[in-house]
Motif scaffolding. Structure first.
Motif, PDB file in Angstrom:
ATOM      1  N   GLN A 440       0.823  -1.211   0.000  1.00  0.00           N
ATOM      2  CA  GLN A 440       0.000   0.000   0.000  1.00  0.00           C
ATOM      3  C   GLN A 440       0.860   1.265   0.000  1.00  0.00           C
ATOM      4  O   GLN A 440       0.539   2.250  -0.677  1.00  0.00           O
ATOM      5  N   GLU A 441       1.965   1.237   0.734  1.00  0.00           N
ATOM      6  CA  GLU A 441       2.848   2.400   0.753  1.00  0.00           C
ATOM      7  C   GLU A 441       3.499   2.599  -0.610  1.00  0.00           C
ATOM      8  O   GLU A 441       3.577   3.727  -1.113  1.00  0.00           O
ATOM      9  N   TYR A 442       3.974   1.509  -1.197  1.00  0.00           N
ATOM     10  CA  TYR A 442       4.659   1.605  -2.488  1.00  0.00           C
ATOM     11  C   TYR A 442       3.715   2.065  -3.592  1.00  0.00           C
ATOM     12  O   TYR A 442       4.048   2.908  -4.425  1.00  0.00           O
ATOM     13  N   SER A 443       2.507   1.482  -3.600  1.00  0.00           N
ATOM     14  CA  SER A 443       1.555   1.768  -4.674  1.00  0.00           C
ATOM     15  C   SER A 443       0.764   3.047  -4.447  1.00  0.00           C
ATOM     16  O   SER A 443       0.186   3.610  -5.390  1.00  0.00           O
ATOM     17  N   GLY A 444       0.708   3.498  -3.199  1.00  0.00           N
ATOM     18  CA  GLY A 444      -0.096   4.664  -2.878  1.00  0.00           C
ATOM     19  C   GLY A 444      -1.583   4.391  -2.909  1.00  0.00           C
ATOM     20  O   GLY A 444      -2.395   5.321  -3.002  1.00  0.00           O
ATOM     21  N   GLN A 445      -1.974   3.116  -2.806  1.00  0.00           N
ATOM     22  CA  GLN A 445      -3.385   2.751  -2.853  1.00  0.00           C
ATOM     23  C   GLN A 445      -3.828   2.096  -1.546  1.00  0.00           C
ATOM     24  O   GLN A 445      -3.057   1.351  -0.922  1.00  0.00           O
ATOM     25  N   ASP A 446      -5.062   2.358  -1.173  1.00  0.00           N
ATOM     26  CA  ASP A 446      -5.661   1.710  -0.015  1.00  0.00           C
ATOM     27  C   ASP A 446      -6.266   0.387  -0.474  1.00  0.00           C
ATOM     28  O   ASP A 446      -7.297   0.357  -1.151  1.00  0.00           O
ATOM     29  N   LEU A 447      -5.619  -0.701  -0.098  1.00  0.00           N
ATOM     30  CA  LEU A 447      -6.057  -2.040  -0.499  1.00  0.00           C
ATOM     31  C   LEU A 447      -6.538  -2.852   0.703  1.00  0.00           C
ATOM     32  O   LEU A 447      -6.560  -4.078   0.654  1.00  0.00           O
ATOM     33  N   THR A 448      -6.945  -2.170   1.745  1.00  0.00           N
ATOM     34  CA  THR A 448      -7.361  -2.841   2.977  1.00  0.00           C
ATOM     35  C   THR A 448      -8.492  -3.825   2.727  1.00  0.00           C
ATOM     36  O   THR A 448      -8.456  -4.977   3.190  1.00  0.00           O
ATOM     37  N   GLY A 449      -9.519  -3.391   1.995  1.00  0.00           N
ATOM     38  CA  GLY A 449     -10.648  -4.270   1.714  1.00  0.00           C
ATOM     39  C   GLY A 449     -10.226  -5.493   0.922  1.00  0.00           C
ATOM     40  O   GLY A 449     -10.673  -6.614   1.200  1.00  0.00           O
ATOM     41  N   PHE A 450      -9.379  -5.302  -0.072  1.00  0.00           N
ATOM     42  CA  PHE A 450      -8.877  -6.407  -0.893  1.00  0.00           C
ATOM     43  C   PHE A 450      -8.147  -7.430  -0.032  1.00  0.00           C
ATOM     44  O   PHE A 450      -8.425  -8.642  -0.095  1.00  0.00           O
ATOM     45  N   PHE A 451      -7.210  -6.966   0.795  1.00  0.00           N
ATOM     46  CA  PHE A 451      -6.432  -7.893   1.610  1.00  0.00           C
ATOM     47  C   PHE A 451      -7.295  -8.584   2.662  1.00  0.00           C
ATOM     48  O   PHE A 451      -7.147  -9.787   2.909  1.00  0.00           O
ATOM     49  N   ASP A 452      -8.189  -7.844   3.281  1.00  0.00           N
ATOM     50  CA  ASP A 452      -9.061  -8.459   4.289  1.00  0.00           C
ATOM     51  C   ASP A 452      -9.907  -9.573   3.676  1.00  0.00           C
ATOM     52  O   ASP A 452     -10.116 -10.624   4.292  1.00  0.00           O
ATOM     53  N   LEU A 453     -10.403  -9.330   2.476  1.00  0.00           N
ATOM     54  CA  LEU A 453     -11.262 -10.313   1.809  1.00  0.00           C
ATOM     55  C   LEU A 453     -10.497 -11.571   1.421  1.00  0.00           C
ATOM     56  O   LEU A 453     -10.907 -12.689   1.758  1.00  0.00           O
ATOM     57  N   TYR A 454      -9.384 -11.387   0.716  1.00  0.00           N
ATOM     58  CA  TYR A 454      -8.721 -12.531   0.102  1.00  0.00           C
ATOM     59  C   TYR A 454      -7.699 -13.234   0.996  1.00  0.00           C
ATOM     60  O   TYR A 454      -7.401 -14.413   0.766  1.00  0.00           O
ATOM     61  N   LEU A 455      -7.189 -12.549   2.012  1.00  0.00           N
ATOM     62  CA  LEU A 455      -6.211 -13.184   2.887  1.00  0.00           C
ATOM     63  C   LEU A 455      -6.821 -13.734   4.165  1.00  0.00           C
ATOM     64  O   LEU A 455      -6.351 -14.751   4.689  1.00  0.00           O
ATOM     65  N   TYR A 456      -7.851 -13.076   4.675  1.00  0.00           N
ATOM     66  CA  TYR A 456      -8.364 -13.425   6.002  1.00  0.00           C
ATOM     67  C   TYR A 456      -9.752 -14.064   5.983  1.00  0.00           C
ATOM     68  O   TYR A 456     -10.281 -14.387   7.039  1.00  0.00           O
ATOM     69  N   SER A 457     -10.352 -14.212   4.809  1.00  0.00           N
ATOM     70  CA  SER A 457     -11.671 -14.844   4.734  1.00  0.00           C
ATOM     71  C   SER A 457     -11.684 -15.836   3.575  1.00  0.00           C
ATOM     72  O   SER A 457     -10.742 -15.918   2.789  1.00  0.00           O
ATOM     73  N   THR A 458     -12.759 -16.575   3.483  1.00  0.00           N
ATOM     74  CA  THR A 458     -12.936 -17.509   2.365  1.00  0.00           C
ATOM     75  C   THR A 458     -14.013 -17.021   1.404  1.00  0.00           C
ATOM     76  O   THR A 458     -14.344 -17.706   0.440  1.00  0.00           O
ATOM     77  N   ALA A 459     -14.566 -15.852   1.682  1.00  0.00           N
ATOM     78  CA  ALA A 459     -15.656 -15.316   0.855  1.00  0.00           C
ATOM     79  C   ALA A 459     -15.119 -14.818  -0.490  1.00  0.00           C
ATOM     80  O   ALA A 459     -13.952 -14.444  -0.627  1.00  0.00           O
ATOM     81  N   LEU A 460     -15.994 -14.808  -1.484  1.00  0.00           N
ATOM     82  CA  LEU A 460     -15.685 -14.243  -2.790  1.00  0.00           C
ATOM     83  C   LEU A 460     -16.796 -13.270  -3.177  1.00  0.00           C
ATOM     84  O   LEU A 460     -17.970 -13.522  -2.886  1.00  0.00           O
ATOM     85  N   PRO A 461     -16.443 -12.184  -3.839  1.00  0.00           N
ATOM     86  CA  PRO A 461     -17.506 -11.304  -4.340  1.00  0.00           C
ATOM     87  C   PRO A 461     -18.284 -12.004  -5.449  1.00  0.00           C
ATOM     88  O   PRO A 461     -17.729 -12.824  -6.189  1.00  0.00           O
ATOM     89  N   LYS A 462     -19.567 -11.692  -5.548  1.00  0.00           N
ATOM     90  CA  LYS A 462     -20.413 -12.325  -6.568  1.00  0.00           C
ATOM     91  C   LYS A 462     -20.700 -11.321  -7.680  1.00  0.00           C
ATOM     92  O   LYS A 462     -21.207 -10.226  -7.447  1.00  0.00           O
ATOM     93  N   LEU A 463     -20.361 -11.723  -8.899  1.00  0.00           N
ATOM     94  CA  LEU A 463     -20.571 -10.861 -10.054  1.00  0.00           C
ATOM     95  C   LEU A 463     -22.056 -10.819 -10.419  1.00  0.00           C
ATOM     96  O   LEU A 463     -22.718 -11.854 -10.496  1.00  0.00           O
ATOM     97  N   LYS A 464     -22.551  -9.616 -10.628  1.00  0.00           N
ATOM     98  CA  LYS A 464     -23.941  -9.442 -11.044  1.00  0.00           C
ATOM     99  C   LYS A 464     -23.966  -8.526 -12.263  1.00  0.00           C
ATOM    100  O   LYS A 464     -23.416  -7.420 -12.242  1.00  0.00           O
ATOM    101  N   VAL A 465     -24.577  -9.005 -13.329  1.00  0.00           N
ATOM    102  CA  VAL A 465     -24.686  -8.245 -14.579  1.00  0.00           C
ATOM    103  C   VAL A 465     -26.161  -8.136 -14.949  1.00  0.00           C
ATOM    104  O   VAL A 465     -26.844  -9.165 -15.091  1.00  0.00           O
ATOM    105  N   GLY A 466     -26.655  -6.898 -15.085  1.00  0.00           N
ATOM    106  CA  GLY A 466     -28.045  -6.680 -15.470  1.00  0.00           C
ATOM    107  C   GLY A 466     -28.135  -5.812 -16.716  1.00  0.00           C
ATOM    108  O   GLY A 466     -27.307  -4.921 -16.938  1.00  0.00           O
TER     109      GLY A 466
END
Length: 524
Positions: A440-466
């Motif tokens: 996050q420091e190197y990239s200058g981006q807040d990736l907290t949500g990304f890391f929390d989702l993929y490193l600390y949980s087993t959940a996946l986002p569900k794609l929805k197309v309408g």
């Protein structure tokens, strides 16, 4: 080798006695927190006919206060004969795979433990550790040691914890009957010959994790070359294979050279240039032993672009960067060893097979992820808890996703910067927070949500197309509370759209294809 269908009661008892499934890691013993190991001097003699060892380990240590008890790990299979401190015998107690040593009035910084016995036999190496004793086609003894899951306690007394690395390295003085050779860590300092024995003195001055101290005995064919590192240094490169495979040694050396060049391109100079780059043929599949990787993949090279690829060799070599140079003190973060190394396997496809080979590899590996366990395990995890397939496959996909999110211009310099940052290398051990903060420091981006989702949980986002109107589409990722840049193939070409729980509108004359290259893990 197939196991016999029926085992005698005595044989079964012996196997159960010698393969107890020792685990290691977890919280460090309070008594062991009181001292740090600076150096090991392991002196062992091997007796192939009885599958036993005899010798001593001299541990040099430092402590802030005088120790009443110096606690070391050594499985109870071995008998401790005596313990010396300050040149005199001191009292000790054996219990529960431990050696408790009582220095008494000795204000010493060194202890020598004499021990020996029959070696524990690995029932499923390298996953269940111990010794593997076999014979080659010429009836020569062939011995390998695998202990990542069980620790160095299966072959030497030590402060056996992932957080403990001797700061000044280790010497291995290993004696075998003629005509055997022993490949070990570091550089070969000296070979001594007596009437019927050979003694090999190997040494490394780099910090080394105790499970990485290793040795393999056999009658080998050696091939070697001088490897030109990107650092400008010349690093010795060796392969040792059984005599029956001598015709394959040069091909293996070339595969090792190409793999080393590929790893250096993406992760920086080889981490142990004062020692060597090497593999030795072992009677089990493989393991990342610092500067002497175990290789048992039977020379199953496959073409990749203009070169040859050996997945096992390349993966274990990658651990020289992630696992050996960058190490975790808590197996909860073991994915940093395996996930980053597995992503390095992807990069061999990218470098030599091109984009099609790379994305094909990603797609294949992604299908194997069950999403049943978080990549990061609970704090103070043992190896048994933390070691599972997703630290490889999903760990690599997390790194792949970062590439897709950040773009190559940021991603590739960032990964190399992490692998070469003195704050995280050699004896400066890391955890997951170190890595995510760095990204996050190197990239200058807040990736907290990304890391929390993929490193600390087993959940996946569900794609929805309408569908919306004649050529409009509402696209969202449900189940998350942040957005990620995602590629979408539309009738007008490939676009990047920040997707999250709130639908984003995309225009396309044809049904859009979300994330066609598979950068992001999601339910589709």
């Amino acid at each position: 080798m197939k196991k016999p269908a029926i085992l005698s009661i005595l044989t079964l008892f012996a196997q159960l006695t010698l393969a107890q499934g020792w685990d290691w890691g977890g919280p460090m013993d309070p008594l062991q927190q009181k001292f740090k190991v600076r150096h090991y001097r392991l002196e062992l003699e091997f007796f192939p006919e009885t599958q036993s060892i005899q010798g001593s380990n001299t541990i040099t240590f430092s402590a802030d206060e005088k120790l009443d008890t110096l606690r070391l790990n050594l499985i109870d299979v071995y008998q401790v004969e005596k313990v010396l401190m300050g040149g005199k015998e001191v009292q000790f107690n054996r219990h529960d795979d431990l050696v408790d040593i009582f220095p008494g009035n000795c204000d010493c910084d060194q202890v020598q433990v004499f021990y020996g016995g029959k070696t524990p036999i690995a029932q499923d190496p390298p996953w269940e550790g111990g010794f593997t004793w076999e014979k080659d086609q010429f009836d020569n003894y062939w011995m390998g040691l695998s202990d990542q899951g069980d620790g160095s306690q299966v072959f030497m007394p030590a402060l056996d914890h992932p957080a403990s690395e001797p700061s000044a390295g280790a010497d291995m003085i290993l004696t075998v009957p003629k005509p055997y050779f022993v490949a070990s860590n570091g550089r070969l300092i000296e070979t001594k010959e007596s009437e019927d024995k050979l003694t090999y003195h190997w040494a490394t001055t780099y910090p080394i994790n105790v499970y990485n101290i290793n040795f393999t005995m056999g009658v080998f064919q050696e091939e070697k070359l001088d490897f030109q590192s990107v650092s400008g240094q010349i690093v010795p490169m060796h392969v040792w294979v059984l005599q029956e495979n001598r015709a394959k040694a040069m091909a293996l050396l070339e595969v090792l050279k190409v793999s080393a060049e590929t790893q250096e391109k993406y992760f920086g100079p080889f981490p142990f240039p004062k020692d060597k780059i090497a593999v030795v043929e072992t009677p089990y599949l493989g393991m990342e032993h610092q500067t002497i990787n175990a290789y048992g993949n039977n020379f199953q090279f496959v073409p990749m672009g203009d070169t040859q690829y050996d997945w096992l060799l390349h993966h274990e070599l990658g651990h020289e960067w992630f696992g050996n140079k960058i190490s975790v003190a808590d197996f909860a973060d073991m994915w940093l060893h395996e996930g980053l190394t597995a992503y390095g396997d992807f990069l061999f496809y990218w470098e030599h097979g091109g984009a099609e080979a790379y994305f094909g590899k990603v797609k294949t590996d992604y299908k194997s992820i069950p999403h049943q366990k978080p990549v990061v395990s609970p704090v103070n995890s043992t190896e048994e808890v933390a070691y599972h397939g997703e630290i490889y496959s999903k760990g690599a996909m997390v790194i792949h996703s970062l590439r897709g999110i950040l773009g190559d211009e940021v991603f590739f310099p960032m990964i190399k910067a992490f692998a070469t940052d003195e704050r995280f290398t050699y004896q400066n051990m890391v955890d997951t927070q170190d890595f995510t903060d760095f990204v996050q420091e190197y990239s200058g981006q807040d990736l907290t949500g990304f890391f929390d989702l993929y490193l600390y949980s087993t959940a996946l986002p569900k794609l929805k197309v309408g569908k919306r109107g004649k050529s409009g589409y509402a696209i969202s990722l449900q189940g998350i509370d942040f957005t990620m840049p995602v590629e979408i193939q539309t009738s007008d070409g490939l676009v990047r759209v920040n997707l999250g729980p709130k639908p984003a509108e995309v225009n396309s004359a044809t049904p859009p294809i979300v994330d066609p290259n598979g950068w992001i893990m999601m339910e589709r």
